[in-house]
Design a protein around this motif. Structure first.
Motif, PDB file in Angstrom:
ATOM      1  N   ASP A 152     156.854  41.622  56.280  1.00  0.00           N
ATOM      2  CA  ASP A 152     156.769  41.873  54.840  1.00  0.00           C
ATOM      3  C   ASP A 152     157.695  43.012  54.436  1.00  0.00           C
ATOM      4  OD1 ASP A 152     154.894  39.896  54.614  1.00  0.00           O
ATOM      5  OD2 ASP A 152     153.180  41.244  54.508  1.00  0.00           O
ATOM      6  N   ILE A 153     157.718  44.072  55.247  1.00  0.00           N
ATOM      7  CA  ILE A 153     158.581  45.209  54.945  1.00  0.00           C
ATOM      8  C   ILE A 153     160.047  44.780  54.991  1.00  0.00           C
ATOM      9  CG2 ILE A 153     159.395  47.434  55.821  1.00  0.00           C
ATOM     10  CD1 ILE A 153     156.431  47.873  56.755  1.00  0.00           C
ATOM     11  N   LEU A 154     160.412  44.007  56.002  1.00  0.00           N
ATOM     12  CA  LEU A 154     161.806  43.568  56.121  1.00  0.00           C
ATOM     13  C   LEU A 154     162.202  42.672  54.962  1.00  0.00           C
ATOM     14  CD1 LEU A 154     161.960  42.867  59.941  1.00  0.00           C
ATOM     15  CD2 LEU A 154     163.154  44.658  58.705  1.00  0.00           C
ATOM     16  N   ILE A 155     161.294  41.796  54.541  1.00  0.00           N
ATOM     17  CA  ILE A 155     161.601  40.898  53.422  1.00  0.00           C
ATOM     18  C   ILE A 155     161.809  41.708  52.144  1.00  0.00           C
ATOM     19  CG2 ILE A 155     160.628  39.119  51.921  1.00  0.00           C
ATOM     20  CD1 ILE A 155     159.301  37.996  54.550  1.00  0.00           C
ATOM     21  N   GLU A 195     149.126  40.859  63.297  1.00  0.00           N
ATOM     22  CA  GLU A 195     149.055  41.586  62.038  1.00  0.00           C
ATOM     23  C   GLU A 195     150.196  42.586  61.918  1.00  0.00           C
ATOM     24  OE1 GLU A 195     145.142  43.226  61.892  1.00  0.00           O
ATOM     25  OE2 GLU A 195     144.202  41.249  61.753  1.00  0.00           O
ATOM     26  N   MET A 196     150.548  43.228  63.022  1.00  0.00           N
ATOM     27  CA  MET A 196     151.679  44.158  62.988  1.00  0.00           C
ATOM     28  C   MET A 196     152.983  43.419  62.701  1.00  0.00           C
ATOM     29  SD  MET A 196     151.253  47.137  65.800  1.00  0.00           S
ATOM     30  CE  MET A 196     151.070  46.029  67.181  1.00  0.00           C
ATOM     31  N   MET A 197     153.154  42.257  63.333  1.00  0.00           N
ATOM     32  CA  MET A 197     154.366  41.478  63.115  1.00  0.00           C
ATOM     33  C   MET A 197     154.460  41.047  61.651  1.00  0.00           C
ATOM     34  SD  MET A 197     156.059  41.129  66.021  1.00  0.00           S
ATOM     35  CE  MET A 197     156.856  39.548  66.221  1.00  0.00           C
ATOM     36  N   ARG A 198     153.334  40.623  61.083  1.00  0.00           N
ATOM     37  CA  ARG A 198     153.324  40.205  59.684  1.00  0.00           C
ATOM     38  C   ARG A 198     153.672  41.369  58.777  1.00  0.00           C
ATOM     39  NH1 ARG A 198     147.887  37.855  58.151  1.00  0.00           N
ATOM     40  NH2 ARG A 198     148.636  36.013  59.224  1.00  0.00           N
TER      41      ARG A 198
END
Length: 41
Positions: free
Chosen positions: A25-28, A18-21
């Motif tokens: 999302d933030i990076l995208i 969940e942290m990776m996702r």
């Protein structure tokens, strides 16, 4: 990232996913705002 707070492996893996996702999302979203030459690909 030491998350050995008594979590079993399944829970720890889910939390990590969940942290990776969330970071993805933030990076995208951030990538859409960056205006630079498309030399890095």
């Amino acid at each position: 990232m030491a998350m050995g707070a008594g979590l079993d492996r399944k829970t720890a893996m889910k939390m990590h996913g969940e942290m990776m996702r969330a970071m993805g999302d933030i990076l995208i979203k951030y990538a859409d705002k960056v205006q630079e030459p498309a030399a890095k690909q």
